[in-house]
Design a protein around this motif. Structure first.
Motif, PDB file in Angstrom:
ATOM      1  N   PRO A 112      56.709  25.599  34.752  1.00 58.63           N
ATOM      2  CA  PRO A 112      55.613  25.482  35.716  1.00 58.63           C
ATOM      3  C   PRO A 112      55.260  24.029  36.069  1.00 58.63           C
ATOM      4  O   PRO A 112      54.888  23.742  37.214  1.00 58.63           O
ATOM      5  CB  PRO A 112      54.447  26.182  35.017  1.00 58.63           C
ATOM      6  N   LEU A 113      55.392  23.127  35.124  1.00 60.36           N
ATOM      7  CA  LEU A 113      55.147  21.706  35.407  1.00 60.36           C
ATOM      8  C   LEU A 113      56.120  21.205  36.471  1.00 60.36           C
ATOM      9  O   LEU A 113      55.720  20.589  37.456  1.00 60.36           O
ATOM     10  CB  LEU A 113      55.288  20.876  34.123  1.00 60.36           C
ATOM     11  N   TYR A 114      57.402  21.487  36.292  1.00 59.33           N
ATOM     12  CA  TYR A 114      58.402  21.007  37.240  1.00 59.33           C
ATOM     13  C   TYR A 114      58.237  21.666  38.611  1.00 59.33           C
ATOM     14  O   TYR A 114      58.486  21.043  39.642  1.00 59.33           O
ATOM     15  CB  TYR A 114      59.809  21.219  36.684  1.00 59.33           C
ATOM     16  N   SER A 115      57.788  22.918  38.617  1.00 59.87           N
ATOM     17  CA  SER A 115      57.549  23.620  39.892  1.00 59.87           C
ATOM     18  C   SER A 115      56.518  22.885  40.743  1.00 59.87           C
ATOM     19  O   SER A 115      56.628  22.855  41.970  1.00 59.87           O
ATOM     20  CB  SER A 115      57.067  25.049  39.630  1.00 59.87           C
ATOM     21  N   LYS A 116      55.520  22.295  40.108  1.00 63.50           N
ATOM     22  CA  LYS A 116      54.481  21.548  40.837  1.00 63.50           C
ATOM     23  C   LYS A 116      55.065  20.392  41.638  1.00 63.50           C
ATOM     24  O   LYS A 116      54.442  19.907  42.576  1.00 63.50           O
ATOM     25  CB  LYS A 116      53.433  20.995  39.871  1.00 63.50           C
ATOM     26  N   PHE A 117      56.247  19.928  41.238  1.00 60.30           N
ATOM     27  CA  PHE A 117      56.891  18.791  41.901  1.00 60.30           C
ATOM     28  C   PHE A 117      58.058  19.227  42.781  1.00 60.30           C
ATOM     29  O   PHE A 117      58.905  18.423  43.148  1.00 60.30           O
ATOM     30  CB  PHE A 117      57.332  17.763  40.849  1.00 60.30           C
ATOM     31  N   GLY A 118      58.113  20.515  43.109  1.00 60.46           N
ATOM     32  CA  GLY A 118      59.105  21.012  44.050  1.00 60.46           C
ATOM     33  C   GLY A 118      60.410  21.487  43.453  1.00 60.46           C
ATOM     34  O   GLY A 118      61.335  21.825  44.187  1.00 60.46           O
ATOM     35  N   PHE A 119      60.513  21.534  42.135  1.00 57.43           N
ATOM     36  CA  PHE A 119      61.732  22.058  41.503  1.00 57.43           C
ATOM     37  C   PHE A 119      61.685  23.580  41.546  1.00 57.43           C
ATOM     38  O   PHE A 119      60.648  24.188  41.295  1.00 57.43           O
ATOM     39  CB  PHE A 119      61.854  21.570  40.058  1.00 57.43           C
ATOM     40  N   LYS A 120      62.835  24.188  41.872  1.00 62.47           N
ATOM     41  CA  LYS A 120      62.929  25.650  41.971  1.00 62.47           C
ATOM     42  C   LYS A 120      63.995  26.152  41.001  1.00 62.47           C
ATOM     43  O   LYS A 120      65.054  25.540  40.854  1.00 62.47           O
ATOM     44  CB  LYS A 120      63.339  26.046  43.394  1.00 62.47           C
ATOM     45  N   PRO A 121      63.723  27.287  40.327  1.00 64.30           N
ATOM     46  CA  PRO A 121      64.719  27.854  39.414  1.00 64.30           C
ATOM     47  C   PRO A 121      66.011  28.204  40.147  1.00 64.30           C
ATOM     48  O   PRO A 121      65.980  28.625  41.304  1.00 64.30           O
ATOM     49  CB  PRO A 121      64.051  29.129  38.895  1.00 64.30           C
ATOM     50  N   LYS A 122      67.126  28.023  39.480  1.00 68.95           N
ATOM     51  CA  LYS A 122      68.446  28.290  40.056  1.00 68.95           C
ATOM     52  C   LYS A 122      69.291  28.991  39.001  1.00 68.95           C
ATOM     53  O   LYS A 122      69.590  28.409  37.964  1.00 68.95           O
ATOM     54  CB  LYS A 122      69.077  26.951  40.451  1.00 68.95           C
ATOM     55  N   GLY A 123      69.648  30.233  39.241  1.00 72.49           N
ATOM     56  CA  GLY A 123      70.530  30.934  38.310  1.00 72.49           C
ATOM     57  C   GLY A 123      69.784  31.600  37.168  1.00 72.49           C
ATOM     58  O   GLY A 123      68.554  31.661  37.145  1.00 72.49           O
ATOM     59  N   GLU A 124      70.555  32.085  36.228  1.00 73.58           N
ATOM     60  CA  GLU A 124      70.029  32.830  35.081  1.00 73.58           C
ATOM     61  C   GLU A 124      69.499  31.875  34.009  1.00 73.58           C
ATOM     62  O   GLU A 124      69.977  30.749  33.885  1.00 73.58           O
ATOM     63  CB  GLU A 124      71.159  33.676  34.461  1.00 73.58           C
ATOM     64  N   ASN A 125      68.567  32.359  33.218  1.00 77.14           N
ATOM     65  CA  ASN A 125      68.106  31.597  32.064  1.00 77.14           C
ATOM     66  C   ASN A 125      69.260  31.468  31.065  1.00 77.14           C
ATOM     67  O   ASN A 125      70.166  32.296  31.044  1.00 77.14           O
ATOM     68  CB  ASN A 125      66.918  32.293  31.399  1.00 77.14           C
ATOM     69  N   PHE A 126      69.203  30.448  30.239  1.00 76.39           N
ATOM     70  CA  PHE A 126      70.240  30.225  29.235  1.00 76.39           C
ATOM     71  C   PHE A 126      69.612  29.569  28.015  1.00 76.39           C
ATOM     72  O   PHE A 126      68.479  29.081  28.068  1.00 76.39           O
ATOM     73  CB  PHE A 126      71.378  29.354  29.814  1.00 76.39           C
ATOM     74  N   TRP A 127      70.368  29.572  26.929  1.00 74.54           N
ATOM     75  CA  TRP A 127      69.899  28.992  25.672  1.00 74.54           C
ATOM     76  C   TRP A 127      70.592  27.660  25.434  1.00 74.54           C
ATOM     77  O   TRP A 127      71.805  27.541  25.621  1.00 74.54           O
ATOM     78  CB  TRP A 127      70.151  29.950  24.523  1.00 74.54           C
ATOM     79  N   GLU A 128      69.795  26.668  25.051  1.00 74.90           N
ATOM     80  CA  GLU A 128      70.312  25.334  24.748  1.00 74.90           C
ATOM     81  C   GLU A 128      69.546  24.849  23.519  1.00 74.90           C
ATOM     82  O   GLU A 128      68.310  24.874  23.522  1.00 74.90           O
ATOM     83  CB  GLU A 128      70.051  24.424  25.960  1.00 74.90           C
ATOM     84  N   ALA A 129      70.244  24.459  22.490  1.00 73.10           N
ATOM     85  CA  ALA A 129      69.634  23.987  21.237  1.00 73.10           C
ATOM     86  C   ALA A 129      68.633  25.003  20.685  1.00 73.10           C
ATOM     87  O   ALA A 129      67.589  24.644  20.151  1.00 73.10           O
ATOM     88  CB  ALA A 129      68.973  22.627  21.446  1.00 73.10           C
ATOM     89  N   GLY A 130      68.947  26.297  20.855  1.00 73.49           N
ATOM     90  CA  GLY A 130      68.096  27.342  20.319  1.00 73.49           C
ATOM     91  C   GLY A 130      66.812  27.606  21.092  1.00 73.49           C
ATOM     92  O   GLY A 130      65.924  28.302  20.617  1.00 73.49           O
TER      93      GLY A 130
END
Length: 139
Positions: A112-130
């Protein structure tokens, strides 16, 4: 409260940023230490100061896909005071004229923080470093 975001200029500032990342990611989120230090040399690093005290950090680097914003970390004592927003704002402002795609791998709770600056989700969620992440892009 005064928040300043500065590009890291020397080894002492870099060590401070690394200490913040170690506390937030390795200790706080149990991330494998070896993953934390990838791509250090080719990255441009920033340090966030809250009333003169170092409390946050972030970096960016160029990849074949565009410019990847990474390693946003704010010490727990400084959260919810605008430090994360100031880091995202500073990096996106500095990089917006590059003409390149800006993207990041956001932990779900930070998306949600990044969304405030115009970032939009792209693709499926994934796991990184657990930790569950989503790729986000800003046109």
């Amino acid at each position: 409260m005064q928040i300043l975001i500065n590009k890291i200029k020397n080894e002492e500032e870099q060590k401070t940023a690394w200490a913040i990342r170690h506390e937030v990611f390795v200790i706080g989120q149990n991330c494998p230490e070896e993953l934390e230090w990838e791509h250090e040399e080719e990255s441009i690093h920033y340090l966030a100061l809250l009333d003169g005290e170092p409390v946050g950090t972030a970096r960016w680097r160029e990849t074949e896909k565009g410019i990847k914003l990474e390693r946003f970390a704010v010490l727990s004592k400084a959260r919810n005071k605008g430090v994360g927003s100031a880091l995202v704002h500073t990096l996106t402002q500095e990089l917006s004229s590059s003409g390149k795609l800006l993207y990041l791998h956001a932990q779900l709770e930070a998306a949600p923080l990044y969304s405030k600056f115009g970032f939009k989700p792209k693709g499926e969620n994934f796991w990184e470093a657990g930790i569950e992440h989503v790729k986000m892009e800003k046109a």
